[in-house]
Write a protein that holds these residues in place. Structure first.
Motif, PDB file in Angstrom:
ATOM      1  N   ILE A   1       0.838  -1.208   0.000  1.00  0.00           N
ATOM      2  CA  ILE A   1       0.000   0.000   0.000  1.00  0.00           C
ATOM      3  C   ILE A   1       0.871   1.255   0.000  1.00  0.00           C
ATOM      4  CG2 ILE A   1      -1.636   1.357   1.380  1.00  0.00           C
ATOM      5  CD1 ILE A   1      -2.844  -1.354   2.304  1.00  0.00           C
ATOM      6  N   ALA A   2       1.897   1.258   0.836  1.00  0.00           N
ATOM      7  CA  ALA A   2       2.781   2.424   0.917  1.00  0.00           C
ATOM      8  C   ALA A   2       3.592   2.595  -0.357  1.00  0.00           C
ATOM      9  CB  ALA A   2       3.709   2.290   2.122  1.00  0.00           C
ATOM     10  N   ALA A   3       4.037   1.499  -0.948  1.00  0.00           N
ATOM     11  CA  ALA A   3       4.808   1.572  -2.192  1.00  0.00           C
ATOM     12  C   ALA A   3       3.958   2.166  -3.313  1.00  0.00           C
ATOM     13  CB  ALA A   3       5.315   0.189  -2.572  1.00  0.00           C
ATOM     14  N   ALA A   4       2.678   1.796  -3.346  1.00  0.00           N
ATOM     15  CA  ALA A   4       1.767   2.368  -4.344  1.00  0.00           C
ATOM     16  C   ALA A   4       1.623   3.874  -4.131  1.00  0.00           C
ATOM     17  CB  ALA A   4       0.404   1.686  -4.267  1.00  0.00           C
ATOM     18  N   ARG A   5       1.478   4.277  -2.880  1.00  0.00           N
ATOM     19  CA  ARG A   5       1.377   5.707  -2.556  1.00  0.00           C
ATOM     20  C   ARG A   5       2.628   6.452  -3.010  1.00  0.00           C
ATOM     21  NH1 ARG A   5      -2.229   7.654   1.319  1.00  0.00           N
ATOM     22  NH2 ARG A   5      -0.754   9.278   1.858  1.00  0.00           N
TER      23      ARG A   5
ATOM     24  N   SER B   1      -9.127  -2.867  -1.162  1.00  0.00           N
ATOM     25  CA  SER B   1      -9.967  -1.663  -1.045  1.00  0.00           C
ATOM     26  C   SER B   1      -9.221  -0.544  -0.336  1.00  0.00           C
ATOM     27  CB  SER B   1     -11.258  -1.995  -0.282  1.00  0.00           C
ATOM     28  OG  SER B   1     -12.008  -2.976  -0.952  1.00  0.00           O
ATOM     29  N   GLN B   2      -8.491  -0.897   0.727  1.00  0.00           N
ATOM     30  CA  GLN B   2      -7.717   0.093   1.470  1.00  0.00           C
ATOM     31  C   GLN B   2      -6.635   0.703   0.593  1.00  0.00           C
ATOM     32  OE1 GLN B   2      -6.338  -1.301   5.292  1.00  0.00           O
ATOM     33  NE2 GLN B   2      -4.820   0.325   5.486  1.00  0.00           N
TER      34      GLN B   2
ATOM     35  N   GLU C   1      -6.297   7.032  -4.075  1.00  0.00           N
ATOM     36  CA  GLU C   1      -7.140   8.184  -4.391  1.00  0.00           C
ATOM     37  C   GLU C   1      -6.834   9.357  -3.463  1.00  0.00           C
ATOM     38  OE1 GLU C   1      -9.064   8.525  -7.071  1.00  0.00           O
ATOM     39  OE2 GLU C   1      -8.197   6.573  -7.588  1.00  0.00           O
ATOM     40  N   GLN C   2      -6.572   9.049  -2.214  1.00  0.00           N
ATOM     41  CA  GLN C   2      -6.255  10.107  -1.253  1.00  0.00           C
ATOM     42  C   GLN C   2      -4.993  10.851  -1.642  1.00  0.00           C
ATOM     43  OE1 GLN C   2      -6.063   8.024   2.482  1.00  0.00           O
ATOM     44  NE2 GLN C   2      -8.252   8.213   2.887  1.00  0.00           N
ATOM     45  N   VAL C   3      -3.938  10.102  -1.975  1.00  0.00           N
ATOM     46  CA  VAL C   3      -2.674  10.741  -2.280  1.00  0.00           C
ATOM     47  C   VAL C   3      -2.748  11.504  -3.613  1.00  0.00           C
ATOM     48  CG1 VAL C   3      -1.493   8.844  -3.510  1.00  0.00           C
ATOM     49  CG2 VAL C   3      -0.158  10.433  -2.122  1.00  0.00           C
ATOM     50  N   LYS C   4      -3.547  11.010  -4.550  1.00  0.00           N
ATOM     51  CA  LYS C   4      -3.731  11.741  -5.810  1.00  0.00           C
ATOM     52  C   LYS C   4      -4.417  13.081  -5.554  1.00  0.00           C
ATOM     53  CE  LYS C   4      -5.569   8.238  -8.202  1.00  0.00           C
ATOM     54  NZ  LYS C   4      -6.200   7.517  -9.341  1.00  0.00           N
ATOM     55  N   LYS C   5      -5.404  13.058  -4.660  1.00  0.00           N
ATOM     56  CA  LYS C   5      -6.121  14.286  -4.329  1.00  0.00           C
ATOM     57  C   LYS C   5      -5.235  15.269  -3.582  1.00  0.00           C
ATOM     58  CE  LYS C   5     -10.301  15.937  -2.003  1.00  0.00           C
ATOM     59  NZ  LYS C   5     -11.520  15.559  -1.223  1.00  0.00           N
ATOM     60  N   ILE C   6      -4.488  14.750  -2.589  1.00  0.00           N
ATOM     61  CA  ILE C   6      -3.648  15.631  -1.779  1.00  0.00           C
ATOM     62  C   ILE C   6      -2.580  16.310  -2.616  1.00  0.00           C
ATOM     63  CG2 ILE C   6      -1.911  15.642   0.076  1.00  0.00           C
ATOM     64  CD1 ILE C   6      -3.542  13.347   1.392  1.00  0.00           C
ATOM     65  N   TYR C   7      -1.960  15.536  -3.522  1.00  0.00           N
ATOM     66  CA  TYR C   7      -0.836  16.076  -4.294  1.00  0.00           C
ATOM     67  C   TYR C   7      -1.215  16.452  -5.724  1.00  0.00           C
ATOM     68  CZ  TYR C   7       1.915  14.577  -0.336  1.00  0.00           C
ATOM     69  OH  TYR C   7       2.415  14.419   0.946  1.00  0.00           O
ATOM     70  N   ASN C   8      -2.519  16.489  -6.001  1.00  0.00           N
ATOM     71  CA  ASN C   8      -3.019  16.935  -7.284  1.00  0.00           C
ATOM     72  C   ASN C   8      -2.383  16.171  -8.444  1.00  0.00           C
ATOM     73  OD1 ASN C   8      -4.682  18.558  -8.902  1.00  0.00           O
ATOM     74  ND2 ASN C   8      -3.067  20.066  -9.230  1.00  0.00           N
TER      75      ASN C   8
END
Length: 220
Positions: A173-177, A204-205, A211-218
């Motif tokens: 999960i972290a590597a994907a982020r 799902s997590q 999606e969260q990291v895409k939103k935060i960092y545009n």
């Protein structure tokens, strides 16, 4: 030097002026840098530096804590590693600091164990509570993604060296982020592919995290 801790809020204000939150999130790095500087200003006393970070508005403190612990992590490398007492440094701190502390203890492990994923993963799994186990595995995932430049097969192989299932899943999960944050080549496709190696709630997590990291960092 001239104003003491009274300058902390002034510096926060200046960071937000130079890097407006509504435009981008570069202010996080500015405040993170304060943590590095505060530890030096407090003559390497972690407890005092963290209390200085607490003069910031609450929503910005974690970035400052990160800076303190990252700077301290470099200092830890000059000390003899003791597996039994390694996590005591974090557990002895106030609860509000422990999440960020755990993130950067993994930085120490990464260097002490010379990037040996199996050994680092074992130390993460032996951490005294779930907060440290999680943050340690996540940090390991960030380092692995950086080492692999986001390449899916290499990330999967390296995270696969973690014997603990929970730690392995948090690593992916972290590597994907990190792939999204660093915008590695084919980051959109690769971050999705990493999540698809997981199943059920873990997948799902992972997708939600992306999606969260895409939103935060545009990231688009």
């Amino acid at each position: 030097r001239s104003e003491g801790v009274g300058a902390v809020l002034k510096t926060q204000k200046k960071c937000l002026e130079i890097y407006p939150p509504e435009a981008n999130n570069l202010y996080t790095g500015c405040i993170h840098g304060m943590g590095h500087g505060l530890l030096t200003w407090e003559e390497l006393n972690v407890g005092r530096a963290l209390k200085d970070c607490d003069f910031l508005d609450k929503q910005y403190r974690n970035y400052c804590y990160d800076g303190v612990f990252m700077e301290n992590g470099f200092l830890e490398l000059n000390r003899e590693f003791n597996s039994e007492s390694f996590w005591n440094f974090c557990t002895e701190l106030n609860d509000s600091y422990q999440y960020n502390c755990g993130r950067y203890q993994a930085q120490v492990l990464w260097i002490v164990f010379k990037e040996n994923i199996k050994d680092i993963g074992g130390e993460c799994s032996n951490a005294p509570n779930n907060t440290f186990k999680t943050t340690c595995a996540e940090s390991l995932g960030y380092f692995i993604s950086q080492r692999a430049n986001g390449k899916v097969k290499e990330v999967i192989n390296l995270c696969g060296e973690i014997s603990d299932d929970r730690g392995h899943n948090f690593c992916i999960i972290a590597a994907a982020r990190e792939s999204i944050f660093q915008e590695y080549q084919n980051w959109l496709k690769n971050s999705l592919a990493l999540c698809q190696t997981l199943s059920g709630d873990w997948q799902s997590q992972c997708l939600e995290s992306n999606e969260q990291v895409k939103k935060i960092y545009n990231r688009k």
